[in-house]
Design an enzyme around this catalytic site. Structure first.
Site, PDB file in Angstrom:
ATOM      1  N   LYS A  62      -8.532 -45.821 -39.337  1.00  0.00           N
ATOM      2  CA  LYS A  62      -8.053 -45.482 -37.997  1.00  0.00           C
ATOM      3  C   LYS A  62      -6.471 -45.971 -38.007  1.00  0.00           C
ATOM      4  O   LYS A  62      -6.230 -47.061 -38.292  1.00  0.00           O
ATOM      5  CB  LYS A  62      -8.863 -46.400 -36.837  1.00  0.00           C
ATOM      6  CG  LYS A  62      -8.723 -45.785 -35.427  1.00  0.00           C
ATOM      7  CD  LYS A  62      -9.775 -46.226 -34.650  1.00  0.00           C
ATOM      8  CE  LYS A  62      -9.518 -45.845 -33.234  1.00  0.00           C
ATOM      9  NZ  LYS A  62     -10.720 -46.029 -32.298  1.00  0.00           N
TER      10      LYS A  62
ATOM     11  N   GLU B  40     -24.163 -45.976 -22.268  1.00  0.00           N
ATOM     12  CA  GLU B  40     -24.326 -46.304 -20.601  1.00  0.00           C
ATOM     13  C   GLU B  40     -25.706 -46.360 -20.392  1.00  0.00           C
ATOM     14  O   GLU B  40     -26.060 -47.312 -19.646  1.00  0.00           O
ATOM     15  CB  GLU B  40     -23.483 -45.503 -20.111  1.00  0.00           C
ATOM     16  CG  GLU B  40     -21.808 -45.585 -20.396  1.00  0.00           C
ATOM     17  CD  GLU B  40     -21.372 -45.076 -21.472  1.00  0.00           C
ATOM     18  OE1 GLU B  40     -22.088 -44.257 -22.128  1.00  0.00           O
ATOM     19  OE2 GLU B  40     -20.368 -45.155 -21.827  1.00  0.00           O
TER      20      GLU B  40
ATOM     21  N   ARG C  88     -23.037 -41.020 -16.271  1.00  0.00           N
ATOM     22  CA  ARG C  88     -24.027 -40.677 -17.428  1.00  0.00           C
ATOM     23  C   ARG C  88     -25.338 -41.347 -17.126  1.00  0.00           C
ATOM     24  O   ARG C  88     -26.439 -40.705 -17.576  1.00  0.00           O
ATOM     25  CB  ARG C  88     -23.566 -41.143 -18.841  1.00  0.00           C
ATOM     26  CG  ARG C  88     -24.173 -40.731 -19.853  1.00  0.00           C
ATOM     27  CD  ARG C  88     -23.256 -40.766 -21.220  1.00  0.00           C
ATOM     28  NE  ARG C  88     -22.496 -39.362 -21.161  1.00  0.00           N
ATOM     29  CZ  ARG C  88     -22.050 -39.141 -22.117  1.00  0.00           C
ATOM     30  NH1 ARG C  88     -22.071 -39.588 -23.464  1.00  0.00           N
ATOM     31  NH2 ARG C  88     -21.553 -37.968 -22.392  1.00  0.00           N
TER      32      ARG C  88
HETATM   33  C1  LIG Z   1     -19.446 -41.758 -22.415  1.00  0.00           C
HETATM   34  C2  LIG Z   1     -18.198 -42.397 -22.762  1.00  0.00           C
HETATM   35  N1  LIG Z   1     -18.104 -43.796 -22.999  1.00  0.00           N
HETATM   36  C3  LIG Z   1     -16.984 -44.255 -23.143  1.00  0.00           C
HETATM   37  C4  LIG Z   1     -15.973 -43.578 -23.620  1.00  0.00           C
HETATM   38  C5  LIG Z   1     -14.742 -44.236 -23.959  1.00  0.00           C
HETATM   39  N2  LIG Z   1     -14.416 -44.125 -25.298  1.00  0.00           N
HETATM   40  C6  LIG Z   1     -13.273 -43.207 -25.654  1.00  0.00           C
HETATM   41  S1  LIG Z   1     -13.173 -43.170 -27.260  1.00  0.00           S
HETATM   42  C7  LIG Z   1     -14.247 -44.515 -27.673  1.00  0.00           C
HETATM   43  C8  LIG Z   1     -14.629 -44.815 -29.222  1.00  0.00           C
HETATM   44  C9  LIG Z   1     -14.842 -43.630 -29.943  1.00  0.00           C
HETATM   45  O1  LIG Z   1     -15.180 -44.026 -31.277  1.00  0.00           O
HETATM   46  P1  LIG Z   1     -15.331 -42.766 -32.413  1.00  0.00           P
HETATM   47  O2  LIG Z   1     -16.085 -41.690 -31.905  1.00  0.00           O
HETATM   48  O3  LIG Z   1     -15.735 -43.891 -33.445  1.00  0.00           O
HETATM   49  O4  LIG Z   1     -13.672 -42.314 -32.263  1.00  0.00           O
HETATM   50  P2  LIG Z   1     -12.521 -43.019 -33.215  1.00  0.00           P
HETATM   51  O5  LIG Z   1     -11.584 -43.515 -31.696  1.00  0.00           O
HETATM   52  O6  LIG Z   1     -12.818 -44.201 -33.771  1.00  0.00           O
HETATM   53  O7  LIG Z   1     -11.852 -42.203 -33.704  1.00  0.00           O
HETATM   54  C10 LIG Z   1     -14.726 -44.996 -26.487  1.00  0.00           C
HETATM   55  C11 LIG Z   1     -15.683 -45.794 -26.321  1.00  0.00           C
HETATM   56  C12 LIG Z   1     -16.117 -42.132 -23.593  1.00  0.00           C
HETATM   57  N3  LIG Z   1     -15.025 -41.430 -23.754  1.00  0.00           N
HETATM   58  N4  LIG Z   1     -17.118 -41.771 -23.173  1.00  0.00           N
END
Ligand SMILES: Cc1ncc(C[n+]2csc(CCOP(=O)(O)OP(=O)(O)O)c2C)c(N)n1
Length: 633
Positions: free
Chosen positions: A288, A376, A404
């Protein structure tokens, strides 16, 4: 890193994925560097999801190099990592408008491009969507590939597993690319994450390995062979017995792990996977923030950033006249304060410890804090379980993400009337993340639930009293507050219990009454000042509680016979609707009610102030509606 003039020409010649098909490996590598630079340069101005996008540059190039989009479909989970995809699919010239008002979205959007196969923004949906698309293609007799790209963080969402479960069962063609960087926004959490990142070291792993070896040895005929194969190296042992095993249990063909910044390896793997039938999971390891030292060092900060100086990674210096805390930070501090006095208080986040202001809390009270991952629904029911045992859980969650867990709120919290507090950050418009992230609906979707109390503070000081009041209430409470800074008001030392369901009269008025909720209280006070100059006397009521509603409202509004209701929630089913219902139930007559709020549409992206102004939800807009109301009646 820097960008040379000659390098710039390669990216400038890419109009569609067809333009990269003929490039050599070294040209593709150059392209990757140019794209990285473009993403850094652009997000330094527009803000955006920098670190996730730097991690998917090679992955996106390789996917578009091998597969034939838009006929082959790529579904980006959350979609916050799709900037390279946007740059390769005809949006290079609009890229500078990323996330800006009327510019291109920070997320995939079908209305924006035929290459965006699915609208995303909320996590863990890509496998289900991919499976739906694959099923449709199968029924239509089309042979195109469907690729769902999902991060390890998004894999912690239950929906991802629901998709995996079905994919394995139906054995439909689907390629799932697991983009594993061991990070959600914060470091990823949970048993699944340990499994992927092979944290199975130390005593637990040694025991696990020993048990497994003994078991394999005992298999008649084949045991010793399998063991020898697995023992070739510690690495292969791990690869053999950990992530692969788990996905194969879901009947996926597992490929990986693959180095996610090696274009040659990615291309070769994707090419091989094209010929595999049924569900395939390709496990890709990425970093990342890759390629930008500040983002590599602090990927959580650079997950989603505002503008910054490319040379230093630091935001432009803003000199506030006086430091004003954000609602989020006031919430976090109040939680610490209250937890010190109440050992039954428990804080829960769904993968957003920093975003919800709970990072310090997690350090100070590690036993009474839990990050459940992007889960959630689980967060809400977990809180309900705690509450049945006498704890007072606070689920800190963005308004948009609580959507959700609607059934869990109804069935597991409201029905048994459990004292769970929902701290709904980002209630109202959130700005550049746009319609997937605006908290437009919470008042409407919570107001119809029996036992639910809904509060909205007029400022950060009132937020503290509301949290205190909520924790002294024996039933579910949602407190919704806006994104961004408070108003800089003085903070009371002592906490106060607010009278449940009672309006606060901030200003008397004889020509009309304005009932304002939360973020709309101060613009309404300002509107009253504008109106005062025109000889219109507006009374301002701080609603405080969208539920229960104050039945005295009918008498208060009867003074003028005119009531303007203002909220930063959709008008439909919101506070204004509540007032009409109340007056109807009470058979109130002779009061003209006008509702202001968000329209019945998904509000676009842009600076929140501008969006509010466009929708009339600022002092001028409120004054205008007030004037109209006075003239018409
Ligand atoms: C239902 C929901 N909860 C929380 C989020 C906020 N959110 C956006 S990206 C993320 C982390 C995603 O992690 P990952 O899938 O590993 O992707 P990375 O950013 O590490 O590439 C979160 C918690 C969201 N977009 N949707």
């Amino acid at each position: 890193m820097s960008e040379s003039g000659s390098q710039a020409r390669l990216l400038d010649s890419i109009e569609s994925p067809a333009d990269i098909k003929g490039l050599s490996l070294s040209q593709l590598q150059d392209l990757a560097e140019q794209i990285r630079w473009k993403i850094i340069e652009t997000t330094s101005k527009t803000g955006g999801h920098l670190a996730p996008n730097l991690g998917t540059v090679e992955l996106s190039i390789a996917l578009h190099y091998v597969f034939d989009t838009p006929e082959d479909k790529i579904i980006w989970d959350v979609g916050h990592q799709a900037y390279t995809h946007k740059l390769l699919t005809g949006r290079r010239n609009q890229f500078h408008t990323l996330r800006t008002y009327q510019g291109i979205s920070g997320f995939p959007k079908r209305s924006e491009s035929p290459y965006d196969a699915f609208d995303t923004g909320h996590s863990s949906t890509s496998i289900s969507a991919g499976l739906g698309i694959s099923t449709a293609k199968c029924l239509k007799g089309e042979k195109h590939k469907v690729i769902s790209v999902i991060g390890d963080g998004s894999m912690t969402g239950g929906m991802a597993f629901e998709g995996l479960n079905q994919a394995g069962h139906t054995e439909k063609d689907l390629i799932v690319v697991l983009n594993d960087n061991a990070m959600s926004i914060a470091p990823n959490v949970g048993a699944f994450s340990s499994f992927l990142s092979r944290k199975m070291t130390g005593k637990r792993f040694v025991n696990f390995k020993k048990d497994l070896e003994n078991f394999i040895k005992s298999l008649p005929g084949v045991g010793e062979n399998i063991l020898n194969f697995a023992r070739k190296s510690e690495d292969s042992f791990l690869a053999f017995f950990t992530p692969g095993m788990m996905f194969e249990a879901f009947k996926f063909k597992y490929v990986g792990p693959i180095q996610g910044h090696r274009l040659d390896r990615l291309i070769e793997t994707f090419r091989n996977s094209e010929h595999l039938e049924g569900p395939v999971l390709i496990h890709v390891l990425t970093l990342k923030g890759k390629g930008y030292e500040f983002a590599e060092k602090d990927p959580a900060y650079f997950h989603g950033v505002g503008s910054f100086d490319v040379r230093t990674g630091v935001p432009p210096e803003k000199k506030p006249e006086k430091p004003v805390p954000s609602y989020t930070s006031v919430f976090g501090k109040t939680m610490m304060d209250l937890a010190a006095k109440n050992d039954r208080l428990f804080a829960i986040t769904a993968a957003m410890p920093e975003g919800t202001g709970l990072t310090s809390f997690s350090k100070e009270f590690p036993k009474r804090f839990l990050d459940v991952g992007i889960a959630e629904q689980h967060a809400v029911t977990f809180a309900a379980g705690l509450a049945t045992e006498g704890f007072h859980p606070v689920v800190a969650i963005y308004s948009t993400f609580l959507q959700r867990a609607f059934d869990q709120v109804i069935h597991d919290v409201c029905l048994p009337n459990l004292p769970v507090v929902f701290a709904l950050d980002r209630g109202g418009l959130v700005g550049e993340d746009g319609p997937t992230h605006h908290g437009q609906f919470d008042v409407s979707y919570l107001r119809s639930l029996p036992n639910m109390t809904i509060m909205a503070p007029k400022d950060e000081n009132e937020l503290r009293h509301m949290l205190f009041t909520a924790l002294n209430h024996n039933g579910p409470v949602a407190i919704r507050y806006p994104r961004g800074n408070g108003l800089g008001v003085p903070m009371d030392k002592a906490y106060r219990l607010l009278p449940m369901g009672e309006i606060e009269i901030l200003k008397e008025g004889k020509d009309l009454q304005v009932l304002a909720l939360g973020s709309m209280v101060h613009p309404s006070l300002e509107a009253a000042r504008i109106l005062e100059g025109e000889g219109i006397s507006a009374g301002i009521l701080n609603c405080r509680f969208a539920k229960p509603m104050d039945r005295r409202l009918a008498d208060i509004a009867a003074v003028s016979g005119r009531l303007l209701v203002v909220e930063e929630n959709v008008r439909m089913g919101g506070l204004g609707s509540g007032v009409l219902e109340l007056f109807n139930d009470m058979d109130v007559r002779g009061i003209r009610v006008k509702r202001m709020g968000l329209p019945d549409l998904f509000v676009e992206q842009g600076p929140s102030g501008l969006l509010r102004k466009n929708l009339g939800l600022d002092a001028e807009g409120i004054a205008k509606e007030a004037r109209d109301l006075c003239q018409k009646t």
